[in-house]
Design an enzyme around this catalytic site. Structure first.
Site, mmCIF file in Angstrom:
data_model
loop_
_atom_site.group_PDB
_atom_site.id
_atom_site.type_symbol
_atom_site.label_atom_id
_atom_site.label_comp_id
_atom_site.label_asym_id
_atom_site.label_seq_id
_atom_site.Cartn_x
_atom_site.Cartn_y
_atom_site.Cartn_z
ATOM 1 C CG ASP A 1 -6.947 -2.176 -3.494
ATOM 2 O OD1 ASP A 1 -7.354 -1.069 -3.096
ATOM 3 O OD2 ASP A 1 -5.769 -2.565 -3.334
ATOM 4 C CG HIS B 1 -5.996 -1.899 0.208
ATOM 5 N ND1 HIS B 1 -5.072 -1.588 -0.748
ATOM 6 C CD2 HIS B 1 -5.497 -1.420 1.376
ATOM 7 C CE1 HIS B 1 -4.069 -0.931 -0.204
ATOM 8 N NE2 HIS B 1 -4.302 -0.822 1.095
ATOM 9 C CB SER C 1 -0.963 -0.044 1.194
ATOM 10 O OG SER C 1 -1.975 0.906 1.083
#
Length: 335
Positions: free
Chosen positions: A269, A299, A171
């Site tokens: 996501d 995610h 991320s």
């Protein structure tokens, strides 16, 4: 935010996503105290938590060290080495944790970092870079670049190899790994052999189709993304433009010359399409790229592999990539 029953996820993934969504949302991350409380939490390394996060392998020694950043600040690093490797010079991979440049902590990544160290037989250096809103962009990027340069120096110790480094993260950490690789390619200071970007945030304009398609997705929503970027970029004359390469590596003017890169994305996501776009842009620039999009997961799924059907496969792909490129760097080959 409520996780809708319409999301095409296995039941155990859906139940966990619902629980996580109740515990954290953008409207609860507005004050420094609220952010600090969220940052401090991590899943304990015991049953039943490890049924979800995966266990911390017993055959790994976890330690601590630090380095001095360019402004003199001491940055902590959590380290992971296979047990019994004392005196052995191991390949090193730097890990940058997720959390939108605002949340997260190194200890919360013990399961995945220890797993990589154990399975790939490498030293993992989990960098406790500085977070927003106390430290706005590009402070986190500077800390991660400095971490790589430290790992490439004798100051990092004699028990890691200072060449052929790996950069990895999930991320926001994937963003920082990509940014650091670009800076080091241009400015030097460390030899990076490969990258591993796990559902990376690489385009702060948030203009890719999946941002709109999954605006109310489980785990990460458009509101969360707005909040994170507001904290990270700040406002005023000193705020970085969202297209600046130190924030959005997808918008870098040149992508050639970067190391082989693994990109892993999650199908449910908001960041899915920008990760795929970065993989394609790298490939078009002549970079060796492996991109895998994992179905029916949101995610963050790599942090809860036990609640998904593909978490084990994704971790196996990541470990294989790290182990293979660490070996190739040792023997002077690439690919």
């Amino acid at each position: 935010m409520t996780v809708s029953d319409s999301w095409d996820m296995p039941l155990r993934t859906k139940l966990l996503a619902r629980a996580l969504s109740r515990s954290r949302s953008a409207d609860r991350m507005q004050t420094v105290d609220e952010i600090a409380r969220s940052r401090a939490w991590f899943a304990p390394a015991r049953v039943p938590f490890t049924w979800v996060t995966g266990p911390v392998p017993r055959g790994v020694d976890i330690g601590a060290t630090s380095f001095r950043a360019r402004d003199g600040h001491e940055v902590a690093v959590r380290t992971y080495r296979p047990r019994g490797s004392r005196g052995e010079v191991l390949p090193a991979v730097l890990w940058f944790h997720g959390g939108g440049w605002v949340l997260g902590n190194t200890r919360g990544y013990d399961p995945i970092c220890a797993w990589i160290a154990h399975k790939a037989r490498v030293a993992v250096l989990n960098v406790d870079y500085r977070l927003a809103p106390e430290h706005r962009a590009p402070q986190a990027a500077h800390d991660c670049v400095d971490a790589a340069r430290w790992a490439a120096s004798e100051g990092a110790g004699a028990d890691i190899r200072h060449t052929g480094l790996g950069l990895a993260g999930d991320s926001a950490g994937g963003n920082l790994a990509a940014v650091a690789a670009q800076v080091l390619r241009t400015e030097g200071g460390a030899e990076v052999a490969y990258e591993a970007l796990v559902y990376p945030a690489v385009d702060a304009t948030m203009s890719s189709p999946s941002v709109a398609q999954h605006a109310q997705a489980p785990i990460l929503t458009r509101g969360d993304m707005d909040m994170f970027l507001a904290h990270y970029l700040g406002d005023g004359d000193d705020a970085l433009d969202p297209v600046h390469p130190l924030v959005s590596p997808l918008h870098a003017p040149e992508l050639d010359g970067l190391p082989p890169t693994l990109v892993q994305t999650a199908d449910l996501d908001p960041l899915r399409d920008e990760g795929a776009a970065y993989a394609e842009a790298l490939r078009a620039a002549g970079v060796v790229v492996q991109h895998t999009n994992y179905p029916r997961v949101p995610h963050g799924f790599m942090s809860f592999p036990g609640a998904t059907r593909v978490g084990g496969a994704a971790r196996a792909e990541l470990v294989d990539w790290v182990a293979r490129h660490a070996r190739q760097a040792r023997h002077g080959t690439v690919g």
